[in-house]
Scaffold this motif. Structure first.
Motif, short mmCIF file in Angstrom:
data_model
loop_
_atom_site.label_atom_id
_atom_site.label_comp_id
_atom_site.label_asym_id
_atom_site.label_seq_id
_atom_site.Cartn_x
_atom_site.Cartn_y
_atom_site.Cartn_z
N ILE A 138 6.59 193.92 -64.99
CA ILE A 138 7.33 192.69 -65.33
C ILE A 138 6.69 191.50 -64.63
CG2 ILE A 138 9.55 191.50 -65.21
CD1 ILE A 138 10.88 194.30 -65.34
N ALA A 139 6.35 191.67 -63.36
CA ALA A 139 5.72 190.58 -62.60
C ALA A 139 4.39 190.17 -63.23
CB ALA A 139 5.50 191.03 -61.15
N THR A 140 3.61 191.13 -63.64
CA THR A 140 2.32 190.83 -64.28
C THR A 140 2.53 190.10 -65.59
OG1 THR A 140 1.31 192.76 -63.25
CG2 THR A 140 0.19 191.85 -65.17
N LEU A 141 3.47 190.56 -66.39
CA LEU A 141 3.73 189.95 -67.69
C LEU A 141 4.26 188.52 -67.57
CD1 LEU A 141 5.30 193.04 -69.44
CD2 LEU A 141 3.16 191.94 -70.10
N LEU A 142 5.06 188.27 -66.54
CA LEU A 142 5.68 186.95 -66.39
C LEU A 142 4.94 186.05 -65.40
CD1 LEU A 142 9.46 187.94 -66.42
CD2 LEU A 142 8.02 187.13 -68.29
N LEU A 143 3.80 186.52 -64.90
CA LEU A 143 2.97 185.74 -63.98
C LEU A 143 3.76 185.29 -62.75
CD1 LEU A 143 1.13 183.58 -66.65
CD2 LEU A 143 0.32 185.70 -65.59
N MET A 144 4.40 186.25 -62.10
CA MET A 144 5.15 185.99 -60.87
C MET A 144 4.97 187.17 -59.94
SD MET A 144 9.13 186.60 -62.17
CE MET A 144 9.12 185.23 -63.28
N SER A 145 5.45 187.04 -58.72
CA SER A 145 5.30 188.14 -57.77
C SER A 145 6.36 189.22 -58.05
CB SER A 145 5.44 187.64 -56.33
OG SER A 145 6.79 187.35 -56.05
N GLU A 146 6.05 190.41 -57.59
CA GLU A 146 6.99 191.52 -57.75
C GLU A 146 8.29 191.23 -57.00
OE1 GLU A 146 6.97 196.37 -57.21
OE2 GLU A 146 5.12 195.25 -56.94
N ASN A 147 8.18 190.57 -55.87
CA ASN A 147 9.38 190.22 -55.10
C ASN A 147 10.26 189.24 -55.87
OD1 ASN A 147 10.93 190.46 -52.65
ND2 ASN A 147 10.37 188.32 -52.28
N THR A 148 9.66 188.32 -56.59
CA THR A 148 10.43 187.37 -57.40
C THR A 148 11.19 188.11 -58.51
OG1 THR A 148 8.81 185.65 -56.94
CG2 THR A 148 10.28 185.27 -58.80
N VAL A 149 10.55 189.11 -59.10
CA VAL A 149 11.23 189.92 -60.12
C VAL A 149 12.42 190.62 -59.50
CG1 VAL A 149 11.00 191.92 -61.64
CG2 VAL A 149 9.16 190.22 -61.52
N ARG A 150 12.24 191.20 -58.31
CA ARG A 150 13.36 191.87 -57.64
C ARG A 150 14.51 190.90 -57.37
NH1 ARG A 150 9.41 195.12 -55.22
NH2 ARG A 150 9.04 193.73 -53.47
N VAL A 151 14.18 189.68 -56.98
CA VAL A 151 15.22 188.67 -56.72
C VAL A 151 15.97 188.34 -58.01
CG1 VAL A 151 15.62 186.25 -56.07
CG2 VAL A 151 14.12 187.69 -54.67
N HIS A 152 15.23 188.15 -59.11
CA HIS A 152 15.88 187.86 -60.40
C HIS A 152 16.81 189.01 -60.81
CE1 HIS A 152 14.09 184.07 -61.47
NE2 HIS A 152 12.85 184.54 -61.36
N LEU A 153 16.33 190.23 -60.68
CA LEU A 153 17.15 191.38 -61.07
C LEU A 153 18.37 191.53 -60.16
CD1 LEU A 153 14.38 193.96 -62.00
CD2 LEU A 153 15.79 192.59 -63.55
N ALA A 154 18.20 191.27 -58.88
CA ALA A 154 19.34 191.33 -57.95
C ALA A 154 20.37 190.25 -58.31
CB ALA A 154 18.86 191.17 -56.51
N ASN A 155 19.89 189.06 -58.69
CA ASN A 155 20.80 187.99 -59.10
C ASN A 155 21.57 188.37 -60.36
OD1 ASN A 155 20.07 186.33 -56.97
ND2 ASN A 155 18.58 185.18 -58.16
N VAL A 156 20.89 189.02 -61.30
CA VAL A 156 21.56 189.46 -62.53
C VAL A 156 22.64 190.49 -62.20
CG1 VAL A 156 21.26 190.70 -64.71
CG2 VAL A 156 19.60 188.97 -64.03
N ALA A 157 22.30 191.45 -61.35
CA ALA A 157 23.28 192.48 -60.96
C ALA A 157 24.50 191.84 -60.30
CB ALA A 157 22.63 193.51 -60.04
N ARG A 158 24.26 190.84 -59.47
CA ARG A 158 25.36 190.15 -58.79
C ARG A 158 26.21 189.38 -59.80
NH1 ARG A 158 25.44 185.17 -57.59
NH2 ARG A 158 23.18 184.94 -57.55
N LYS A 159 25.56 188.63 -60.69
CA LYS A 159 26.29 187.83 -61.68
C LYS A 159 27.12 188.70 -62.63
CE LYS A 159 23.06 183.95 -61.78
NZ LYS A 159 22.09 183.21 -62.62
N LEU A 160 26.60 189.89 -62.96
CA LEU A 160 27.30 190.79 -63.87
C LEU A 160 28.26 191.72 -63.14
CD1 LEU A 160 24.39 191.75 -66.30
CD2 LEU A 160 26.15 190.01 -66.60
N GLU A 161 28.33 191.59 -61.82
CA GLU A 161 29.20 192.40 -60.97
C GLU A 161 28.93 193.89 -61.16
OE1 GLU A 161 33.23 191.16 -61.71
OE2 GLU A 161 32.82 189.09 -61.08
N LEU A 162 27.64 194.24 -61.13
CA LEU A 162 27.23 195.63 -61.24
C LEU A 162 27.04 196.21 -59.85
CD1 LEU A 162 24.60 195.21 -64.09
CD2 LEU A 162 26.96 195.98 -64.29
N ASP A 163 27.13 197.53 -59.73
CA ASP A 163 27.03 198.18 -58.43
C ASP A 163 25.61 198.32 -57.93
OD1 ASP A 163 29.73 198.45 -58.07
OD2 ASP A 163 29.82 200.43 -58.98
#
Length: 120
Positions: free
Chosen positions: A78-103
């Protein structure tokens, strides 16, 4: 029941059964055709009512990250496809999990697969 009486179905058979259920739900008369999640169109039957409002408020980058996650891509891909760091992808996914109130990431991966994994 004994182990010889019940043959557990394979993962592929379960996925095929879920895909068939999604196709049937999409084909029902009067069912909403699709929901726009940013620039992505998703069959309405795939979008859980509980998460619909929160999904509509996600940023375009967050939606793209979970779309690739739903396709089975790893964070590095995902990081390669979106031209961002792997850590940034993890942050985005963590934000999505938080916003959707997932465990956690497992629930997020399951939801992403439900939303974006091709049913064909």
């Amino acid at each position: 029941m004994t182990a010889t009486q019940v043959r557990p179905s394979s993962e592929d058979e379960r996925i095929a059964a879920i895909a068939e259920l999604l196709r049937r739900a999409d084909a029902q008369p009067g069912a909403p055709a699709a929901v726009a999640l940013g620039e992505h169109m998703v069959e309405a039957a795939r979008v859980p009512a509980r998460h619909r409002d929160a999904l509509l408020r996600l940023t375009p980058t967050e939606l793209t990250c979970i779309r690739f996650l739903g396709w089975g891509r790893a964070n590095r891909d995902i990081a390669t496809l979106l031209l961002m760091s792997e850590n940034t992808v993890r942050v985005h996914l963590a934000n999505v999990a938080r916003k959707l109130e997932l465990d956690g990431m497992r629930e997020l991966a399951a939801l992403a697969g439900l939303l974006f994994y091709p049913s064909d």
